[in-house]
Write an enzyme that holds these catalytic residues in place. Sequence first.
Site, PDB file in Angstrom:
ATOM      1  CG  ASP A  11      -1.793   1.207   1.361  1.00  0.00           C
ATOM      2  OD1 ASP A  11      -2.385   1.588   0.332  1.00  0.00           O
ATOM      3  OD2 ASP A  11      -1.901   1.812   2.444  1.00  0.00           O
ATOM      4  CB  CYS A  74      -3.145   0.576  -2.450  1.00  0.00           C
ATOM      5  SG  CYS A  74      -3.184   2.319  -2.878  1.00  0.00           S
ATOM      6  CB  CYS A 184      -9.401   4.777   0.440  1.00  0.00           C
ATOM      7  SG  CYS A 184      -7.755   5.176   1.090  1.00  0.00           S
ATOM      8  CB  THR A 185      -6.756  -0.139   2.155  1.00  0.00           C
ATOM      9  OG1 THR A 185      -5.645   0.600   1.617  1.00  0.00           O
ATOM     10  CG2 THR A 185      -7.262  -1.132   1.135  1.00  0.00           C
ATOM     11  CG  HIS A 186      -4.861   5.018   4.338  1.00  0.00           C
ATOM     12  ND1 HIS A 186      -4.357   4.544   3.160  1.00  0.00           N
ATOM     13  CD2 HIS A 186      -3.791   5.416   5.075  1.00  0.00           C
ATOM     14  CE1 HIS A 186      -3.030   4.670   3.170  1.00  0.00           C
ATOM     15  NE2 HIS A 186      -2.663   5.199   4.327  1.00  0.00           N
TER      16      HIS A 186
HETATM   17  N1  DGL Z   1      -4.743   3.075   0.813  1.00  0.00           N
HETATM   18  C1  DGL Z   1      -4.739   3.808  -0.440  1.00  0.00           C
HETATM   19  C2  DGL Z   1      -6.024   3.436  -1.205  1.00  0.00           C
HETATM   20  O1  DGL Z   1      -6.629   2.420  -0.890  1.00  0.00           O
HETATM   21  C3  DGL Z   1      -4.470   5.214  -0.128  1.00  0.00           C
HETATM   22  C4  DGL Z   1      -4.390   6.143  -1.239  1.00  0.00           C
HETATM   23  C5  DGL Z   1      -3.390   7.235  -1.129  1.00  0.00           C
HETATM   24  O2  DGL Z   1      -2.222   6.963  -0.816  1.00  0.00           O
HETATM   25  O3  DGL Z   1      -3.786   8.364  -1.428  1.00  0.00           O
HETATM   26  O4  DGL Z   1      -6.445   4.076  -2.132  1.00  0.00           O
END
Ligand code: DGL
Length: 263
Positions: A11, A74, A184-186
Amino acid sequence: MQANKPIGIFDSGVGGLSVFKELIKSLPSEDVLYFADTANCPYGSKSNIEVIELSKKIVDFLINKNCKTIIVACNTATAAAIDYLRSNYEIPFIGMEPAVKPAALNSKSKSIAVLATEGTFNGRLYIETSQKYAKDVNLNVKVGNRLVSIVENDLINEPETKKYIQELLNPLIAANIDHLVLGCTHYPFLIPVLKDILPDNVEIIDPALAVVAQLKRILIKHNLINSKTEGQYDFYSSGNSSILEKMVSKILKFDFRVNNYSI
Ligand code: DGL
């Protein structure tokens, strides 16, 4: 033996840990190697070409470390790079699927929302899935501009965060949504704050479980299930690793050291 090799997962930062958490619960015998591209985070506003270049470097690193399969944990990197990766490398890749389908199918109010980065909304996968499955619902989209940096900077419980998320969600609540898809995984790390703000009838969809189920199907199909008793975990970061170390230690319940590797 291929099956004894680790699963790679990457990610832009700590977001993929929301997938890692589910992965180690459902496949505890697998070794896992996690790469956080902290030095280049966030990916959300980068061009497709930039994200493909970064993904290539990370995948080369994970393949050098002998990974048998890779989860692109991600949504933004999946949107930009999954087609490229699948056509240029031989190992199987699992990407983040935008969970618009279950949200649209189960919506009673016929109004749903997706929260994701700009890069994810511009990707082929999101556009195709929403055209296919969200024809009969009111589909509200929202770019969570500051959310990745909130999670990366450990600001989840700050009062300012709640205020910002409230403003982000107000139009979605006004649109009477009953499903919120986290694209988004965050974002799953923000679920307690989201729940505090959203009406009780709104279901939050975190695709991590579905992605891990897909990983399991792929491992079975390719005869890649590890037969050892307990998996081992390794973490790498291309930049400052303090937040990654803190979150990993919380998930694993012991102090964990992250390695550094610049790409
Ligand atoms: N975890 C990423 C996602 O799922 C984060 C995106 C980013 O770095 O802006 O999209």
